[in-house]
Write an enzyme that holds these catalytic residues in place. Sequence first.
Site, PDB file in Angstrom:
ATOM      1  N   GLN A  57      35.663  39.610  41.836  1.00 48.11           N
ATOM      2  CA  GLN A  57      36.699  39.196  42.562  1.00 48.11           C
ATOM      3  C   GLN A  57      36.795  37.792  42.697  1.00 48.11           C
ATOM      4  O   GLN A  57      37.951  37.050  42.219  1.00 48.11           O
ATOM      5  CB  GLN A  57      36.763  39.804  43.945  1.00 48.11           C
ATOM      6  CG  GLN A  57      38.047  39.417  44.700  1.00 48.11           C
ATOM      7  CD  GLN A  57      39.319  39.948  44.243  1.00 48.11           C
ATOM      8  OE1 GLN A  57      39.531  41.073  43.996  1.00 48.11           O
ATOM      9  NE2 GLN A  57      40.531  38.979  44.126  1.00 48.11           N
ATOM     10  N   ARG A  85      30.317  50.124  42.002  1.00 47.99           N
ATOM     11  CA  ARG A  85      30.967  49.815  43.384  1.00 47.99           C
ATOM     12  C   ARG A  85      30.313  50.390  44.503  1.00 47.99           C
ATOM     13  O   ARG A  85      30.184  51.757  44.432  1.00 47.99           O
ATOM     14  CB  ARG A  85      32.564  50.118  43.534  1.00 47.99           C
ATOM     15  CG  ARG A  85      32.840  49.990  44.832  1.00 47.99           C
ATOM     16  CD  ARG A  85      34.451  50.118  45.160  1.00 47.99           C
ATOM     17  NE  ARG A  85      34.958  48.608  44.456  1.00 47.99           N
ATOM     18  CZ  ARG A  85      35.998  48.335  45.004  1.00 47.99           C
ATOM     19  NH1 ARG A  85      36.919  48.823  45.609  1.00 47.99           N
ATOM     20  NH2 ARG A  85      36.613  46.985  44.344  1.00 47.99           N
ATOM     21  N   ARG A 107      42.160  39.720  37.567  1.00 48.27           N
ATOM     22  CA  ARG A 107      40.787  40.518  37.466  1.00 48.27           C
ATOM     23  C   ARG A 107      40.436  40.874  35.829  1.00 48.27           C
ATOM     24  O   ARG A 107      39.603  41.065  35.267  1.00 48.27           O
ATOM     25  CB  ARG A 107      41.072  41.639  38.259  1.00 48.27           C
ATOM     26  CG  ARG A 107      41.097  41.278  39.738  1.00 48.27           C
ATOM     27  CD  ARG A 107      39.596  40.998  40.252  1.00 48.27           C
ATOM     28  NE  ARG A 107      38.595  41.810  40.170  1.00 48.27           N
ATOM     29  CZ  ARG A 107      38.496  42.974  41.048  1.00 48.27           C
ATOM     30  NH1 ARG A 107      39.118  43.099  42.087  1.00 48.27           N
ATOM     31  NH2 ARG A 107      37.367  43.790  40.606  1.00 48.27           N
ATOM     32  N   CYS A 155      42.748  39.248  47.955  1.00 47.78           N
ATOM     33  CA  CYS A 155      42.120  40.026  47.132  1.00 47.78           C
ATOM     34  C   CYS A 155      42.900  41.467  47.077  1.00 47.78           C
ATOM     35  O   CYS A 155      42.810  41.792  45.969  1.00 47.78           O
ATOM     36  CB  CYS A 155      40.539  40.270  47.674  1.00 47.78           C
ATOM     37  SG  CYS A 155      40.208  41.109  48.902  1.00 47.78           S
ATOM     38  N   HIS A 190      31.355  40.449  46.190  1.00 42.39           N
ATOM     39  CA  HIS A 190      32.345  41.065  45.265  1.00 42.39           C
ATOM     40  C   HIS A 190      32.473  39.933  44.232  1.00 42.39           C
ATOM     41  O   HIS A 190      33.362  39.342  44.100  1.00 42.39           O
ATOM     42  CB  HIS A 190      33.843  41.189  46.083  1.00 42.39           C
ATOM     43  CG  HIS A 190      34.767  42.180  45.215  1.00 42.39           C
ATOM     44  ND1 HIS A 190      34.456  42.712  44.202  1.00 42.39           N
ATOM     45  CD2 HIS A 190      35.869  42.490  45.754  1.00 42.39           C
ATOM     46  CE1 HIS A 190      35.553  43.558  43.802  1.00 42.39           C
ATOM     47  NE2 HIS A 190      36.414  43.344  44.711  1.00 42.39           N
ATOM     48  N   ASP A 241      41.385  38.530  53.955  1.00 41.06           N
ATOM     49  CA  ASP A 241      40.894  39.749  53.546  1.00 41.06           C
ATOM     50  C   ASP A 241      41.277  40.806  54.514  1.00 41.06           C
ATOM     51  O   ASP A 241      41.407  40.146  55.599  1.00 41.06           O
ATOM     52  CB  ASP A 241      39.456  39.730  52.910  1.00 41.06           C
ATOM     53  CG  ASP A 241      39.001  41.006  52.395  1.00 41.06           C
ATOM     54  OD1 ASP A 241      39.639  42.037  52.026  1.00 41.06           O
ATOM     55  OD2 ASP A 241      37.428  41.162  52.427  1.00 41.06           O
TER      56      ASP A 241
HETATM   57  N1   CP Z   1      40.393  43.540  44.884  1.00 41.14           N
HETATM   58  C1   CP Z   1      39.760  44.855  44.708  1.00 41.14           C
HETATM   59  O1   CP Z   1      38.857  44.979  44.371  1.00 41.14           O
HETATM   60  O2   CP Z   1      40.714  45.919  44.640  1.00 41.14           O
HETATM   61  P1   CP Z   1      40.395  47.251  44.826  1.00 41.14           P
HETATM   62  O3   CP Z   1      39.403  47.523  46.013  1.00 41.14           O
HETATM   63  O4   CP Z   1      41.605  48.475  44.781  1.00 41.14           O
HETATM   64  O5   CP Z   1      39.614  47.768  43.535  1.00 41.14           O
HETATM   65  N1  NVA Z   2      36.328  43.688  52.268  1.00 39.44           N
HETATM   66  C1  NVA Z   2      37.357  44.610  51.424  1.00 39.44           C
HETATM   67  C2  NVA Z   2      37.506  44.190  49.977  1.00 39.44           C
HETATM   68  C3  NVA Z   2      38.250  44.974  49.266  1.00 39.44           C
HETATM   69  C4  NVA Z   2      38.472  44.670  47.662  1.00 39.44           C
HETATM   70  C5  NVA Z   2      36.189  45.863  51.441  1.00 39.44           C
HETATM   71  O1  NVA Z   2      35.008  45.823  51.286  1.00 39.44           O
HETATM   72  O2  NVA Z   2      36.706  47.005  51.426  1.00 39.44           O
END
Ligand code: CP
Ligand code: NVA
Length: 311
Positions: free
Chosen positions: A136, A106, A296, A268, A133, A228
């Site tokens: 997701q 990430r 997930r 999400c 993502h 989101d």
């Molecule tokens: N939806 C998601 O990716 O959650 P986290 O940021 O907690 O991993």
């Molecule tokens: N758009 C959000 C998604 C988190 C799972 C972010 O990037 O923070």
Amino acid sequence: MGSRHRDFLSVTDLEAEEVETVFQWASEYKADTVKEGLKEPLLHRAVAILFEKPSLRTRVTFELAVKHLGGHPIVLTQAEVGIGTREAVKDIALNLERWVDMIVARVYRHETLEEMAHWAAIPVINALSDIEHPCQALADLFTLKERYGELTGRHLVFIGDGYNVAHSLMLLCAMLGVNVSVITPKGYEPKEEIFKRAVSIASATGASVNVGNEPKDALKNADAIYTDVWVSMGQEQEAQRRKADFAPYQVNERLLELAPKHAIVMHCLPAHRGEEITDDVLDSDRCVALEQAENRLHTQKALLALIAHSV
Ligand code: CP
Ligand code: NVA
């Protein structure tokens, strides 16, 4: 694992048929009916799971997924690794490939993943970047399929920021023949390049891809309404302006009156309650956010199994 490697940086790194396989295997992992050959595809294998920014769902589900598949997960945070600060991405990749069999990462910048994938001779999986993502979106479309059985011709309406989550949803919906509308305030539309890719994919599957600023028409025939956060990780300095710009796009009971009664609500998570979604909608029976979160785990197990089988 062999010398060939396949990465999963974008949902488009899978063929539509492979997504169907992921969904099939995910339902088998979920029901605990998976065949012997899929039980421990990561036996004696290690997976590094790197986080440049925070996580709850992705961290727990990837760590568990690797364990369930017989592998050894190694979770590393930015405080430990210092991606691009303590050490160059290239050197991190070249070291990790000596010890582990896959990298899940990430990151803030998508380029970091591309660089990692370039240098590492092992698969790299995108656990969220500023562009996509994809893990997701796999869980989300699997959740939609569980609800409706058949995905083709359904309509997903995303309301909010045309950012990473919206990008992956647009592309995956287009691949699977799901009509998709992304409704944002002006100036927060998805990237033009992603929109064009989605339109081009949709021309082969018959899906429609729309981007607009007005929720009303899109919601009329929605099967799912997705939102989101307005302020994603890394955008904290824009919080004040974003909250003002996005205020008319809150998913609340009034907005849901514009949609058919059967339409489900998706998120999400994490949610900023009272901003992009109200408490009553997030906690209502029509909201499937916790199904998405559970899925997930199952879809990532299927994805890891698919990647382990194809390298
Ligand atoms: N939806 C998601 O990716 O959650 P986290 O940021 O907690 O991993
Ligand atoms: N758009 C959000 C998604 C988190 C799972 C972010 O990037 O923070």
